[in-house]
Design a protein around this motif. Sequence first.
Motif, mmCIF file in Angstrom:
data_model
loop_
_atom_site.group_PDB
_atom_site.id
_atom_site.type_symbol
_atom_site.label_atom_id
_atom_site.label_comp_id
_atom_site.label_asym_id
_atom_site.label_seq_id
_atom_site.Cartn_x
_atom_site.Cartn_y
_atom_site.Cartn_z
ATOM 1 N N VAL A 6 33.356 49.998 40.989
ATOM 2 C CA VAL A 6 33.394 50.464 42.370
ATOM 3 C C VAL A 6 34.125 51.797 42.389
ATOM 4 O O VAL A 6 35.222 51.920 41.830
ATOM 5 C CB VAL A 6 34.105 49.475 43.310
ATOM 6 N N ALA A 7 33.516 52.790 43.032
ATOM 7 C CA ALA A 7 34.145 54.088 43.260
ATOM 8 C C ALA A 7 34.274 54.277 44.762
ATOM 9 O O ALA A 7 33.286 54.120 45.487
ATOM 10 C CB ALA A 7 33.302 55.206 42.649
ATOM 11 N N ARG A 8 35.462 54.613 45.240
ATOM 12 C CA ARG A 8 35.708 54.582 46.681
ATOM 13 C C ARG A 8 36.410 55.846 47.152
ATOM 14 O O ARG A 8 37.218 56.439 46.449
ATOM 15 C CB ARG A 8 36.540 53.355 47.030
ATOM 16 N N ALA A 9 36.077 56.234 48.399
ATOM 17 C CA ALA A 9 36.743 57.356 49.067
ATOM 18 C C ALA A 9 36.800 57.063 50.555
ATOM 19 O O ALA A 9 35.948 56.359 51.104
ATOM 20 C CB ALA A 9 36.000 58.664 48.819
ATOM 21 N N GLY A 10 37.792 57.609 51.221
ATOM 22 C CA GLY A 10 37.938 57.424 52.652
ATOM 23 C C GLY A 10 38.608 56.114 52.996
ATOM 24 O O GLY A 10 38.761 55.218 52.162
ATOM 25 N N SER A 11 39.003 55.998 54.282
ATOM 26 C CA SER A 11 39.697 54.794 54.737
ATOM 27 C C SER A 11 39.286 54.402 56.147
ATOM 28 O O SER A 11 40.026 53.709 56.837
ATOM 29 C CB SER A 11 41.210 55.008 54.673
ATOM 30 N N GLY A 12 38.113 54.843 56.581
ATOM 31 C CA GLY A 12 37.672 54.564 57.936
ATOM 32 C C GLY A 12 37.180 53.137 58.121
ATOM 33 O O GLY A 12 36.928 52.417 57.151
ATOM 34 N N PRO A 13 37.002 52.704 59.366
ATOM 35 C CA PRO A 13 36.614 51.331 59.654
ATOM 36 C C PRO A 13 35.153 51.007 59.355
ATOM 37 O O PRO A 13 34.808 49.837 59.176
ATOM 38 C CB PRO A 13 36.898 51.185 61.145
ATOM 39 N N ILE A 15 28.882 51.395 44.330
ATOM 40 C CA ILE A 15 29.029 50.213 43.492
ATOM 41 C C ILE A 15 28.040 50.305 42.335
ATOM 42 O O ILE A 15 26.827 50.392 42.552
ATOM 43 C CB ILE A 15 28.809 48.921 44.287
ATOM 44 N N GLY A 16 28.562 50.311 41.142
ATOM 45 C CA GLY A 16 27.713 50.276 39.959
ATOM 46 C C GLY A 16 27.236 48.854 39.727
ATOM 47 O O GLY A 16 28.037 47.953 39.488
ATOM 48 N N THR A 17 25.925 48.656 39.822
ATOM 49 C CA THR A 17 25.344 47.318 39.789
ATOM 50 C C THR A 17 24.484 47.145 38.541
ATOM 51 O O THR A 17 23.325 47.546 38.508
ATOM 52 C CB THR A 17 24.493 47.063 41.047
ATOM 53 N N PRO A 18 25.022 46.546 37.492
ATOM 54 C CA PRO A 18 24.267 46.363 36.254
ATOM 55 C C PRO A 18 23.209 45.274 36.384
ATOM 56 O O PRO A 18 23.161 44.544 37.376
ATOM 57 C CB PRO A 18 25.343 45.946 35.252
ATOM 58 N N ALA A 19 22.361 45.201 35.376
ATOM 59 C CA ALA A 19 21.411 44.088 35.238
ATOM 60 C C ALA A 19 20.521 43.911 36.454
ATOM 61 O O ALA A 19 20.347 42.806 36.960
ATOM 62 C CB ALA A 19 22.163 42.800 34.929
ATOM 63 N N GLU A 20 19.953 45.004 36.927
ATOM 64 C CA GLU A 20 18.955 44.914 37.995
ATOM 65 C C GLU A 20 17.660 44.310 37.460
ATOM 66 O O GLU A 20 16.948 43.601 38.184
ATOM 67 C CB GLU A 20 18.699 46.311 38.567
ATOM 68 N N GLU A 21 17.352 44.601 36.212
ATOM 69 C CA GLU A 21 16.093 44.149 35.617
ATOM 70 C C GLU A 21 16.238 42.748 35.005
ATOM 71 O O GLU A 21 16.473 42.567 33.823
ATOM 72 C CB GLU A 21 15.631 45.144 34.542
ATOM 73 N N GLY A 22 16.170 41.748 35.874
ATOM 74 C CA GLY A 22 16.127 40.370 35.403
ATOM 75 C C GLY A 22 17.457 39.701 35.181
ATOM 76 O O GLY A 22 17.498 38.522 34.811
ATOM 77 N N GLY A 23 18.563 40.398 35.440
ATOM 78 C CA GLY A 23 19.863 39.787 35.191
ATOM 79 C C GLY A 23 20.605 39.330 36.427
ATOM 80 O O GLY A 23 21.608 38.628 36.326
ATOM 81 N N LEU A 42 36.693 60.460 43.515
ATOM 82 C CA LEU A 42 36.681 59.087 44.002
ATOM 83 C C LEU A 42 37.572 58.218 43.114
ATOM 84 O O LEU A 42 37.704 58.462 41.912
ATOM 85 C CB LEU A 42 35.262 58.510 44.025
ATOM 86 N N ASP A 43 38.175 57.203 43.706
ATOM 87 C CA ASP A 43 38.969 56.236 42.959
ATOM 88 C C ASP A 43 38.032 55.203 42.350
ATOM 89 O O ASP A 43 37.250 54.564 43.064
ATOM 90 C CB ASP A 43 39.973 55.544 43.870
ATOM 91 N N VAL A 44 38.095 55.016 41.042
ATOM 92 C CA VAL A 44 37.146 54.167 40.327
ATOM 93 C C VAL A 44 37.854 52.970 39.720
ATOM 94 O O VAL A 44 38.903 53.100 39.100
ATOM 95 C CB VAL A 44 36.412 54.957 39.225
#
Length: 204
Positions: free
Chosen positions: A124-131, A180-188, A110-112
């Motif tokens: 963000v890590a991404r693959a593919g190009s579909g709609p 999508i890497g989503t930091p700070a789920e715990e209170g942030g 994946l492209d990161v």
Amino acid sequence: GCACGPGDAAPVETTSDGDSGRVRVERTTELVGAHHGSQHGGMLGTGACSPTGQYPWPVSDLRAEATQTVDRVESTLVELSHRIHAHPELKFEEVQSSAWTAGALSDGGLDVEMGVGGLDTAFVARAGSGPLHITICAEYDALPSVGHACGHNIIAASAVGAGLALAPIADDLGITVSVIGTPAEEGGGGKVFLLERGVFDGAH
């Protein structure tokens, strides 16, 4: 080709499971996939159409391929979960955890992009190009004093597994997949920042 026209829903059959009132929906269209290409052959098995009516939605062949990918990387996913668990990092400080998670996705093709949305430990890590754009969230921050009591180490590894499984077949499915890497789920409020800054734009 797809039996649905643009904007049409695929034919379905619905059945009720009785007292619970829940309804089971089954796609019934038999598809022949020109978009599927020579890699997997022509007949895709029972499936459905994409929301645009442009792409077939294969089932059996691609499901088997995704399962094989997960089986192949199982030990890597378990090791990643254990490593993040053993090195708990608090909100916005997930330097190692985000790097390990993104690295596993990069190693899988994946492209990161790191540091998205102005957050150093988001990616963000991404693959593919579909709609059809599918987004998978990876969480990896820990709680103060108790570490990974909420199991974000497992969420991170599961997100990596889903991304690795979908990446090789994304174009066959007519999708774009983003982990999508989503930091700070715990209170942030990490996801709030990423939403406000456009990181989720285009996701369905």
